[in-house]
Scaffold this motif. Structure first.
Motif, PDB file in Angstrom:
ATOM      1  N   ARG A  38       9.805   6.548 -10.996  1.00  0.00           N
ATOM      2  CA  ARG A  38       8.378   5.590 -11.427  1.00  0.00           C
ATOM      3  C   ARG A  38       9.500   4.360 -11.764  1.00  0.00           C
ATOM      4  N   ARG A  39       9.840   4.287 -12.571  1.00  0.00           N
ATOM      5  CA  ARG A  39      11.251   3.225 -12.982  1.00  0.00           C
ATOM      6  C   ARG A  39      11.601   2.478 -12.425  1.00  0.00           C
ATOM      7  N   ARG A  40      12.459   3.022 -11.446  1.00  0.00           N
ATOM      8  CA  ARG A  40      14.112   2.388 -10.724  1.00  0.00           C
ATOM      9  C   ARG A  40      12.544   2.173  -9.364  1.00  0.00           C
ATOM     10  N   MET A  41      11.301   2.994  -8.941  1.00  0.00           N
ATOM     11  CA  MET A  41      10.695   1.855  -7.913  1.00  0.00           C
ATOM     12  C   MET A  41       9.787   1.056  -8.042  1.00  0.00           C
ATOM     13  N   ARG A  42       9.494   1.014  -9.753  1.00  0.00           N
ATOM     14  CA  ARG A  42       8.951  -0.839 -10.065  1.00  0.00           C
ATOM     15  C   ARG A  42      10.145  -1.531  -9.790  1.00  0.00           C
ATOM     16  N   LEU A  43      11.237  -1.030  -9.943  1.00  0.00           N
ATOM     17  CA  LEU A  43      12.320  -2.497 -10.319  1.00  0.00           C
ATOM     18  C   LEU A  43      12.853  -2.657  -8.584  1.00  0.00           C
ATOM     19  N   LEU A  44      12.200  -1.852  -7.502  1.00  0.00           N
ATOM     20  CA  LEU A  44      12.876  -2.640  -6.393  1.00  0.00           C
ATOM     21  C   LEU A  44      11.167  -2.493  -5.285  1.00  0.00           C
ATOM     22  N   ALA A  45      10.569  -2.285  -6.121  1.00  0.00           N
ATOM     23  CA  ALA A  45       9.343  -3.082  -6.261  1.00  0.00           C
ATOM     24  C   ALA A  45       8.216  -2.263  -4.949  1.00  0.00           C
ATOM     25  N   VAL A  46       8.677  -1.193  -5.135  1.00  0.00           N
ATOM     26  CA  VAL A  46       8.019  -0.035  -4.207  1.00  0.00           C
ATOM     27  C   VAL A  46       6.781  -0.203  -4.327  1.00  0.00           C
ATOM     28  N   PRO A  47       5.404  -0.358  -3.168  1.00  0.00           N
ATOM     29  CA  PRO A  47       3.956  -0.459  -2.696  1.00  0.00           C
ATOM     30  C   PRO A  47       3.451   0.917  -4.246  1.00  0.00           C
ATOM     31  N   THR A  48       3.049   0.692  -4.722  1.00  0.00           N
ATOM     32  CA  THR A  48       2.180   1.592  -5.615  1.00  0.00           C
ATOM     33  C   THR A  48       1.450   2.070  -4.606  1.00  0.00           C
ATOM     34  N   GLU A  49       1.252   2.589  -3.099  1.00  0.00           N
ATOM     35  CA  GLU A  49       0.382   3.298  -3.126  1.00  0.00           C
ATOM     36  C   GLU A  49       1.329   4.434  -2.278  1.00  0.00           C
ATOM     37  N   ASP A  50       2.849   4.564  -1.919  1.00  0.00           N
ATOM     38  CA  ASP A  50       3.919   4.738  -1.874  1.00  0.00           C
ATOM     39  C   ASP A  50       4.947   5.608  -2.895  1.00  0.00           C
ATOM     40  N   HIS A  51       4.353   5.582  -4.534  1.00  0.00           N
ATOM     41  CA  HIS A  51       4.504   6.145  -5.209  1.00  0.00           C
ATOM     42  C   HIS A  51       4.481   7.646  -5.275  1.00  0.00           C
ATOM     43  N   ASP A  52       3.622   7.629  -5.104  1.00  0.00           N
ATOM     44  CA  ASP A  52       3.324   9.547  -5.158  1.00  0.00           C
ATOM     45  C   ASP A  52       4.103  10.680  -3.686  1.00  0.00           C
ATOM     46  N   PRO A  53       3.870   9.454  -2.588  1.00  0.00           N
ATOM     47  CA  PRO A  53       4.690  10.458  -1.713  1.00  0.00           C
ATOM     48  C   PRO A  53       5.793  10.242  -1.785  1.00  0.00           C
ATOM     49  N   VAL A  54       6.465   9.439  -2.425  1.00  0.00           N
ATOM     50  CA  VAL A  54       8.125   8.691  -2.525  1.00  0.00           C
ATOM     51  C   VAL A  54       8.746  10.211  -3.039  1.00  0.00           C
ATOM     52  N   LEU A  55       7.295  10.806  -4.426  1.00  0.00           N
ATOM     53  CA  LEU A  55       7.986  11.631  -5.624  1.00  0.00           C
ATOM     54  C   LEU A  55       7.853  12.425  -4.966  1.00  0.00           C
ATOM     55  N   ALA A  56       6.787  12.976  -4.264  1.00  0.00           N
ATOM     56  CA  ALA A  56       6.553  14.326  -3.757  1.00  0.00           C
ATOM     57  C   ALA A  56       7.370  14.566  -2.959  1.00  0.00           C
ATOM     58  N   PHE A 135      16.301  -7.560  -5.282  1.00  0.00           N
ATOM     59  CA  PHE A 135      15.969  -5.573  -4.723  1.00  0.00           C
ATOM     60  C   PHE A 135      14.408  -5.962  -4.326  1.00  0.00           C
ATOM     61  N   ALA A 136      13.649  -6.485  -4.622  1.00  0.00           N
ATOM     62  CA  ALA A 136      12.314  -6.341  -4.329  1.00  0.00           C
ATOM     63  C   ALA A 136      12.443  -6.208  -2.980  1.00  0.00           C
ATOM     64  N   ASP A 137      13.260  -6.791  -1.593  1.00  0.00           N
ATOM     65  CA  ASP A 137      12.815  -6.699  -0.648  1.00  0.00           C
ATOM     66  C   ASP A 137      12.788  -5.386   0.122  1.00  0.00           C
ATOM     67  N   LEU A 138      13.474  -4.259  -0.627  1.00  0.00           N
ATOM     68  CA  LEU A 138      13.497  -3.696  -0.154  1.00  0.00           C
ATOM     69  C   LEU A 138      11.995  -2.862  -0.159  1.00  0.00           C
ATOM     70  N   GLY A 139      11.088  -3.209  -1.257  1.00  0.00           N
ATOM     71  CA  GLY A 139       9.646  -3.127  -1.219  1.00  0.00           C
ATOM     72  C   GLY A 139       8.971  -3.433  -0.456  1.00  0.00           C
ATOM     73  N   ALA A 140       9.703  -5.380  -0.121  1.00  0.00           N
ATOM     74  CA  ALA A 140       8.994  -5.513   0.918  1.00  0.00           C
ATOM     75  C   ALA A 140       9.155  -5.258   2.193  1.00  0.00           C
ATOM     76  N   LYS A 141       9.791  -4.743   2.682  1.00  0.00           N
ATOM     77  CA  LYS A 141       9.928  -3.697   4.057  1.00  0.00           C
ATOM     78  C   LYS A 141       9.454  -2.449   4.134  1.00  0.00           C
ATOM     79  N   MET A 142       8.926  -2.005   2.368  1.00  0.00           N
ATOM     80  CA  MET A 142       7.896  -0.649   2.998  1.00  0.00           C
ATOM     81  C   MET A 142       6.851  -1.628   3.268  1.00  0.00           C
ATOM     82  N   THR A 143       6.531  -2.883   2.732  1.00  0.00           N
ATOM     83  CA  THR A 143       5.147  -3.115   3.145  1.00  0.00           C
ATOM     84  C   THR A 143       4.822  -3.411   5.014  1.00  0.00           C
ATOM     85  N   THR A 144       6.436  -3.994   5.386  1.00  0.00           N
ATOM     86  CA  THR A 144       6.055  -4.619   6.999  1.00  0.00           C
ATOM     87  C   THR A 144       5.773  -3.341   7.128  1.00  0.00           C
ATOM     88  N   TYR A 145       6.519  -2.090   6.910  1.00  0.00           N
ATOM     89  CA  TYR A 145       6.466  -0.645   7.768  1.00  0.00           C
ATOM     90  C   TYR A 145       5.096  -0.531   7.976  1.00  0.00           C
TER      91      TYR A 145
END
Length: 341
Positions: A38-56, A135-145
């Motif tokens: 979760r700490r790394r996801m925040r650093l990469l700006a992964v959208p909050t709604e993706d945190h749980d499925p990424v972790l699972a 590095f926040a671009d990774l999260g941005a690309k998840m948003t556009t996905y």
């Protein structure tokens, strides 16, 4: 007829990842705890709604050994000294049979790769705010996905290689990638006043997250030459290049003369070939996956919306266009404490 994906498709995909050159010069990653993920996801700006499925769906060497080994191969390829260019790297999308685990596979890769990438940035002396913006671009690309597919996932695995290898940085409004000019790939040379074939240049990329105002672009370009001179003193660049549908001169027929896009265009001298870029336009403007656009269902809320759709309805195409511009002059910089590249 739609083909049903079965276990052999997954095996073939895993085999492709396992066949890659894997001569990395950084240690293999270890499994990470949920809190660290979760700490790394925040650093990469992964959208909050993706945190749980990424972790699972995060692979583990004991529970999912095949996917874990595939991640290790990709990690080694990512950081190999003689790694292939991003567009030449065999990182295909995971088969649909893997579901969420496949759609997030390359997010898992970059979560594991983050410490090595951050260490590379630290050794280069890159400021923390630039690292975070890059590095926040990774999260941005998840948003556009999610906008494109109406579900969570990530499909820009080859694009984000640049960020993690340290060849691309976001400096304000624009991103700049260290590269060399390949005139054969672009169709023709820029001419006597522009960069020469094989010359080191900064390739400009335009994130789709805000107005392309002249002031913000000016600030980015001023920053770029100083930043790269300071942190990459062994690879000076005099010119910036850009390859984008945003440089297509056909836009002038639809937009007012002082539109930000047209003012951005006027910074560049066009050169080279002009290939069809319809899919790029539709994906950037409307978040429509390639080959799926229904022009009658696209929104028509802005001048750009109406221009893109009207042009295509008339039977014409948008063009991917190349351009170059001189970087602003910068004072001499003493590059203390950074690694030459």
């Amino acid at each position: 007829m739609t083909r049903t994906l079965t276990a052999p498709d997954v095996e073939e995909w895993l085999d492709v990842l396992g066949r890659q050159e894997a001569a990395g010069d950084v240690p293999d990653p270890e499994p990470i705890s949920p809190d660290e993920a979760r700490r790394r996801m925040r650093l990469l700006a992964v959208p909050t709604e993706d945190h749980d499925p990424v972790l699972a769906t995060l692979p583990d060497p004991a529970r999912t050994p095949d996917r874990w080994r595939a991640l290790l191969h990709c990690h080694r390829t990512l950081f190999a000294r003689s790694a292939p260019a991003p567009r030449e790297t065999a990182w295909p999308a995971a088969p649909a049979a893997l579901g969420e685990a496949g759609r997030y596979f390359y997010v898992h890769l970059y979560l594991l790769a983050l410490p090595s990438a951050l260490e590379r940035q630290r050794r280069l002396g890159v400021p923390d705010d630039i690292v975070a913006a890059t590095f926040a671009d990774l999260g941005a690309k998840m948003t556009t996905y999610r906008l494109a597919h109406r579900t969570g996932g990530f499909d820009r695995q080859r694009w984000v290689m640049r960020h993690f290898r340290g060849t691309l940085h976001r400096l304000g409004r624009l991103q700049f990638e260290r590269t060399t000019l390949d005139t054969a790939a672009l169709g023709s040379p820029p001419g006597p006043d522009g960069p020469a074939d094989g010359e080191r240049v900064l390739d400009v990329h335009i994130p789709g997250d805000g107005p392309l105002t002249p002031a913000r672009c000016d600030a980015s370009l001023r920053t770029a030459r100083d930043f790269f001179t300071r942190h990459f003193p062994g690879a000076p660049a005099r010119f910036a290049t850009c390859s984008s549908w945003l440089l297509d001169d056909q836009l002038a027929a639809y937009l007012p003369p002082e539109a930000n896009i047209l003012r951005f265009q006027r910074r560049f001298t066009r050169f080279g070939s002009r290939s069809v870029g319809d899919d790029d336009v539709l994906e950037f403007v409307f978040h429509v996956p390639p080959g799926t656009a229904d022009l009658d269902r696209l929104p028509q809320q802005t001048t750009l919306h109406r221009a893109v759709v009207g042009h295509l309805r008339s039977g014409r195409h948008w063009r991917l266009t190349h351009g170059w511009t001189s970087l602003p002059a910068t004072p001499a910089v003493t590059p203390a404490g950074v690694l030459p590249r």
